[in-house]
Write an enzyme that holds these catalytic residues in place. Sequence first.
Site, short mmCIF file in Angstrom:
data_model
loop_
_atom_site.label_atom_id
_atom_site.label_comp_id
_atom_site.label_asym_id
_atom_site.label_seq_id
_atom_site.Cartn_x
_atom_site.Cartn_y
_atom_site.Cartn_z
N GLY A 195 50.53 -3.04 5.83
CA GLY A 195 49.53 -4.21 4.40
C GLY A 195 49.58 -5.10 4.67
CB THR A 196 51.03 -8.20 5.67
OG1 THR A 196 52.42 -8.08 4.34
CG2 THR A 196 51.34 -9.56 5.03
CG ASN A 209 52.55 -3.72 -5.51
OD1 ASN A 209 52.04 -5.13 -6.02
ND2 ASN A 209 54.07 -5.21 -5.32
CD GLN A 264 53.95 0.47 -3.36
OE1 GLN A 264 54.00 1.68 -3.76
NE2 GLN A 264 54.58 -0.45 -2.69
CB SER A 280 51.78 0.03 4.95
OG SER A 280 53.01 0.11 4.88
CB ALA A 281 52.84 4.18 8.34
CG HIS A 282 56.84 0.55 4.81
ND1 HIS A 282 57.44 -0.06 4.55
CD2 HIS A 282 56.09 -0.16 5.08
CE1 HIS A 282 57.72 -0.87 3.74
NE2 HIS A 282 56.07 -1.05 4.02
CB CYS A 336 68.27 -14.46 -12.23
SG CYS A 336 68.37 -14.71 -14.32
#
Lengths: 376, 120
Positions: free
Chosen positions: A70-71, A147, A175, A195-197, A316
């Site tokens: 995706g990136t 996302n 997503q 994206s695949a994952h 945090c």
Amino acid sequence: MKVYLDNGATTKLDDSVTKAILPYFNEKYGNASSLHSKGQEAKMALEESREIIAKKLKARPDEIIFTSGGTESDNLALKGVAQLHDSGHIITTKIEHPAITNTCKELEKQFEVTYLDVDKEGFISLHQLKNSIKPNTILISIMHANNEIGTIQPLKEIGEIAKEHKILFHSDAVQSFTKEDINTKKINIDLISISAHKIHGPKGIGALYVKNKTKLKKQILGGKHEYNLRAGTENVSSAVGFAKAVQVSNKKDIKHMKKLRDYFITNILKIKHTKLNGPKERLCNNINLSFAYIEGESIGALLDAKGICSSTGSACSSKELKASAVLEAIHLPPEYINGSLRLTMSKFTTKEELDYTLEELKKIVEKLRKLSPLGK
Amino acid sequence: MYTKKVMKHFQKPKNYGEMKDADAIGTAGNERCGDILKIYLKIKNNKIQKISFETFGCPAAISASDVLCELCKGKTLKQALNITAKDISEYLGDLPKLKQHCSVLGKEALKKAIEDYKKN
């Protein structure tokens, strides 16, 4: 009990995907660019995979460019369009994935970028979008499903505005792909990142849908692979896995996730001072909550100790000690912003797992509120 | 990400809770990541007789609060003020770099509580 509720981050491979991939490591290992039979065997698998993915988007196979994920798809879309111009204006939103936001920040050196606001539920305003368009606007990039909070933007309407002004339209659909229908025949869209994952496929492969005749500046130089838009020996095994994951995706799984999502939300909101972030009608597997007076990373750590994997948008927990840009963009009240928890399901998620999570989460919230000086 | 000791003090803190009859209270907030810590003291003959905390924050902040209380018990006010962020971090067996600031918060709250006590 082990419960994985971080499927927005990544998913487990579907067994059928694992099975489909394996032969391409030590049997059908040819280079898809080689002319011999071993190469052609790989080439055929690659092209079949491309066809399956194209079909899901109602696109043509030659409109699918495989990337490393995706990136990379987002980078190729944004830089690929921008770098064909010397200057210009780009419109995006305040709630994009860092792959878009940080690419836009880089492009700001040469281009003007408008970051659209979103409302309390995370929706952009079509009115603001129209008003942001300038004579030199070259690209609109608006994500499909968010996302973090699962908001689904109206691609069709955005596409119409883009068409009216003859501006290219890109969407990061990482997503939403296979979870929401994206029909490139019915909506005007030029570029889509997937994206695949995120869909039970392997990591390290994605694709960019590039509408026929859309020009892009190639980003990774080398051979003439992928219609001369992305060089590098084709990742055939992963492409096969990606296609398999698309093939096994189905409406029943989506219905299953929606039912579980709504069941969980209804029950968790019974805890006082708890807020659902994002709209009610949202991405089928996304739940994002804020528990006032307690901190998200602590919630996540206690959940993890009980075998439950989740994620948070608290300051945090981030490397920059900054709260989630998405939660800030929806103007979440301060007492809620650091107490956010994202639970993202998959088709493998069960009601038993959610009942266990509900039970543990109630105890955890109570425990952390006892420790907190706030809200008393 | 965290050491076993951090997780122990985070999951089962011994010294938490509001102290109704406290002689002094000190609050400190860390703007960097939004942590807030409140320290309660019961003081007798210049010594810390009882100490408890309430913390809004991450596991590092909560465990550091608990350890600070542990280290302060029975100490004179002067001894307590000499406890450093490093003492807390070392007691916990090292905090992740990004979380070092969490151990500073306790000292600030303690200092405020003791100043508050001395004023009255």
